[in-house]
Scaffold this motif. Sequence first.
Motif, PDB file in Angstrom:
ATOM      1  N   LEU A  91       5.889   3.752  -9.007  1.00  0.00           N
ATOM      2  CA  LEU A  91       4.947   4.425  -8.118  1.00  0.00           C
ATOM      3  C   LEU A  91       3.509   4.384  -8.630  1.00  0.00           C
ATOM      4  O   LEU A  91       2.574   4.568  -7.853  1.00  0.00           O
ATOM      5  N   ALA A  92       3.329   4.147  -9.940  1.00  0.00           N
ATOM      6  CA  ALA A  92       1.983   4.221 -10.513  1.00  0.00           C
ATOM      7  C   ALA A  92       1.030   3.168  -9.936  1.00  0.00           C
ATOM      8  O   ALA A  92      -0.085   3.507  -9.528  1.00  0.00           O
ATOM      9  N   PRO A  93       1.408   1.877  -9.897  1.00  0.00           N
ATOM     10  CA  PRO A  93       0.483   0.880  -9.348  1.00  0.00           C
ATOM     11  C   PRO A  93       0.612   0.729  -7.835  1.00  0.00           C
ATOM     12  O   PRO A  93      -0.103  -0.079  -7.241  1.00  0.00           O
ATOM     13  N   GLY A  94       1.521   1.484  -7.200  1.00  0.00           N
ATOM     14  CA  GLY A  94       1.828   1.311  -5.786  1.00  0.00           C
ATOM     15  C   GLY A  94       0.823   1.969  -4.867  1.00  0.00           C
ATOM     16  O   GLY A  94       1.150   2.953  -4.191  1.00  0.00           O
ATOM     17  N   TRP A  95      -0.389   1.434  -4.820  1.00  0.00           N
ATOM     18  CA  TRP A  95      -1.424   1.970  -3.942  1.00  0.00           C
ATOM     19  C   TRP A  95      -2.151   0.810  -3.269  1.00  0.00           C
ATOM     20  O   TRP A  95      -1.993  -0.348  -3.629  1.00  0.00           O
ATOM     21  N   GLY A  96      -2.970   1.153  -2.290  1.00  0.00           N
ATOM     22  CA  GLY A  96      -3.656   0.131  -1.506  1.00  0.00           C
ATOM     23  C   GLY A  96      -2.943  -0.080  -0.185  1.00  0.00           C
ATOM     24  O   GLY A  96      -2.210   0.796   0.295  1.00  0.00           O
ATOM     25  N   GLY A  97      -3.131  -1.240   0.428  1.00  0.00           N
ATOM     26  CA  GLY A  97      -2.425  -1.569   1.658  1.00  0.00           C
ATOM     27  C   GLY A  97      -0.929  -1.656   1.431  1.00  0.00           C
ATOM     28  O   GLY A  97      -0.464  -1.766   0.286  1.00  0.00           O
ATOM     29  N   ALA A  98      -0.158  -1.635   2.514  1.00  0.00           N
ATOM     30  CA  ALA A  98       1.303  -1.604   2.393  1.00  0.00           C
ATOM     31  C   ALA A  98       1.835  -2.794   1.602  1.00  0.00           C
ATOM     32  O   ALA A  98       2.663  -2.639   0.698  1.00  0.00           O
ATOM     33  N   ALA A  99       1.371  -3.989   1.916  1.00  0.00           N
ATOM     34  CA  ALA A  99       1.857  -5.184   1.214  1.00  0.00           C
ATOM     35  C   ALA A  99       1.450  -5.161  -0.251  1.00  0.00           C
ATOM     36  O   ALA A  99       2.236  -5.525  -1.143  1.00  0.00           O
ATOM     37  N   GLU A 100       0.225  -4.728  -0.508  1.00  0.00           N
ATOM     38  CA  GLU A 100      -0.284  -4.641  -1.879  1.00  0.00           C
ATOM     39  C   GLU A 100       0.524  -3.636  -2.701  1.00  0.00           C
ATOM     40  O   GLU A 100       0.914  -3.910  -3.841  1.00  0.00           O
ATOM     41  N   ALA A 101       0.800  -2.467  -2.109  1.00  0.00           N
ATOM     42  CA  ALA A 101       1.572  -1.434  -2.809  1.00  0.00           C
ATOM     43  C   ALA A 101       2.989  -1.910  -3.079  1.00  0.00           C
ATOM     44  O   ALA A 101       3.536  -1.695  -4.165  1.00  0.00           O
ATOM     45  N   ASP A 102       3.603  -2.571  -2.094  1.00  0.00           N
ATOM     46  CA  ASP A 102       4.969  -3.083  -2.283  1.00  0.00           C
ATOM     47  C   ASP A 102       5.009  -4.147  -3.375  1.00  0.00           C
ATOM     48  O   ASP A 102       5.948  -4.196  -4.185  1.00  0.00           O
ATOM     49  N   ARG A 103       4.007  -5.016  -3.402  1.00  0.00           N
ATOM     50  CA  ARG A 103       3.960  -6.056  -4.428  1.00  0.00           C
ATOM     51  C   ARG A 103       3.808  -5.437  -5.814  1.00  0.00           C
ATOM     52  O   ARG A 103       4.453  -5.867  -6.780  1.00  0.00           O
ATOM     53  N   ALA A 104       2.975  -4.397  -5.919  1.00  0.00           N
ATOM     54  CA  ALA A 104       2.771  -3.739  -7.209  1.00  0.00           C
ATOM     55  C   ALA A 104       4.063  -3.098  -7.701  1.00  0.00           C
ATOM     56  O   ALA A 104       4.415  -3.206  -8.885  1.00  0.00           O
ATOM     57  N   ARG A 105       4.770  -2.401  -6.817  1.00  0.00           N
ATOM     58  CA  ARG A 105       6.038  -1.770  -7.203  1.00  0.00           C
ATOM     59  C   ARG A 105       7.040  -2.817  -7.646  1.00  0.00           C
ATOM     60  O   ARG A 105       7.740  -2.649  -8.654  1.00  0.00           O
ATOM     61  N   ALA A 106       7.130  -3.919  -6.888  1.00  0.00           N
ATOM     62  CA  ALA A 106       8.079  -4.978  -7.252  1.00  0.00           C
ATOM     63  C   ALA A 106       7.734  -5.591  -8.606  1.00  0.00           C
ATOM     64  O   ALA A 106       8.630  -5.947  -9.390  1.00  0.00           O
ATOM     65  N   ASP A 107       6.441  -5.694  -8.910  1.00  0.00           N
ATOM     66  CA  ASP A 107       6.024  -6.282 -10.186  1.00  0.00           C
ATOM     67  C   ASP A 107       6.523  -5.471 -11.383  1.00  0.00           C
ATOM     68  O   ASP A 107       6.699  -6.015 -12.474  1.00  0.00           O
TER      69      ASP A 107
END
Length: 304
Positions: free
Chosen positions: A126-142
């Motif tokens: 959840l920490a990097p999961g911010w920004g647009g929906a796709a951006e947040a999803d990509r951060a969480r997956a990373d």
Amino acid sequence: MIPSDAPRAAGALAGTAPGPALAGRTGYDPQFLGVPVPLPMPVDPAVETVVLPYTHFTVVLRPDRRMAAAAAVCIDGARRPADGPAAEVPPEGGWRCDPRLAGDRQAGDAVYRDNSLDKGQLVHPLAPGWGGAAEADRARADTFHYPNAAPQADVVNRARQVWQGLEKHLLDHAARHDRRLAVLTGPVLHDSDPPYRGVQVPLRFWKVAAFRRPDGVPAATAYVLDQSPDLIWDAERALAGATPGAPPPLGAFRTFQVPVTDVAELTSLDLGPLPAADLLPAARTPQERWRRLRSLDDIVLRHR
């Protein structure tokens, strides 16, 4: 201490060419808070590191230990979307190795398979999961790449709940005040850490949270999670009694708020300006230097 912007020695790698699956990742931004908070790097320039940028966070990996020396994440409380039910669930395909790094330089599935060890995520999904929906999803997956994990005992006790709750506490604090945070974290890597399946299992973990106070002055707090064997027994004897082929015996978790300078000394990492920005008051005695946390209410977030 070597300045954070000093050139690294030949033994320290600035990074590796991105693979197609992770192309375009810019990683942690040292200027995210408006004041410089550099990426934590070893004070000793001879220590080899590989810098792995992801979405909104970066892992500084020690190939000799096959795990991170540090990870740093930018958290934007004003741009956090609502957390859905799958926000903390691994993406399709589960945990994976970072394709930018050879498999024998990172601790992968073989370390965690068929045992009691948990994959302790350094940067929470959840920490990097911010920004647009796709951006947040990509951060969480990373965050589900193995360089973002280190072995932790699967013991469930209140101290571990405090450590895990600390991440949510920081995230909620950022969202409630539309605040930006920089969170640095990692295992404490010591030569004496017990070996297991080609890696050494760290016995302590650390975290430093940095933010700007309303007056613009930087502030920081630091924490240590200890999973050493029960201190009633001699640690060397406890580790020597490990069952062949089994993970080393680890103790129940203990969580502390500690001086930022102690984290710098424990890890031999350059934490830049953060030791001088510490909110934990100077302890009167050595016994008071580490503040044991039994609940989140014990955290000190302002000078007294």
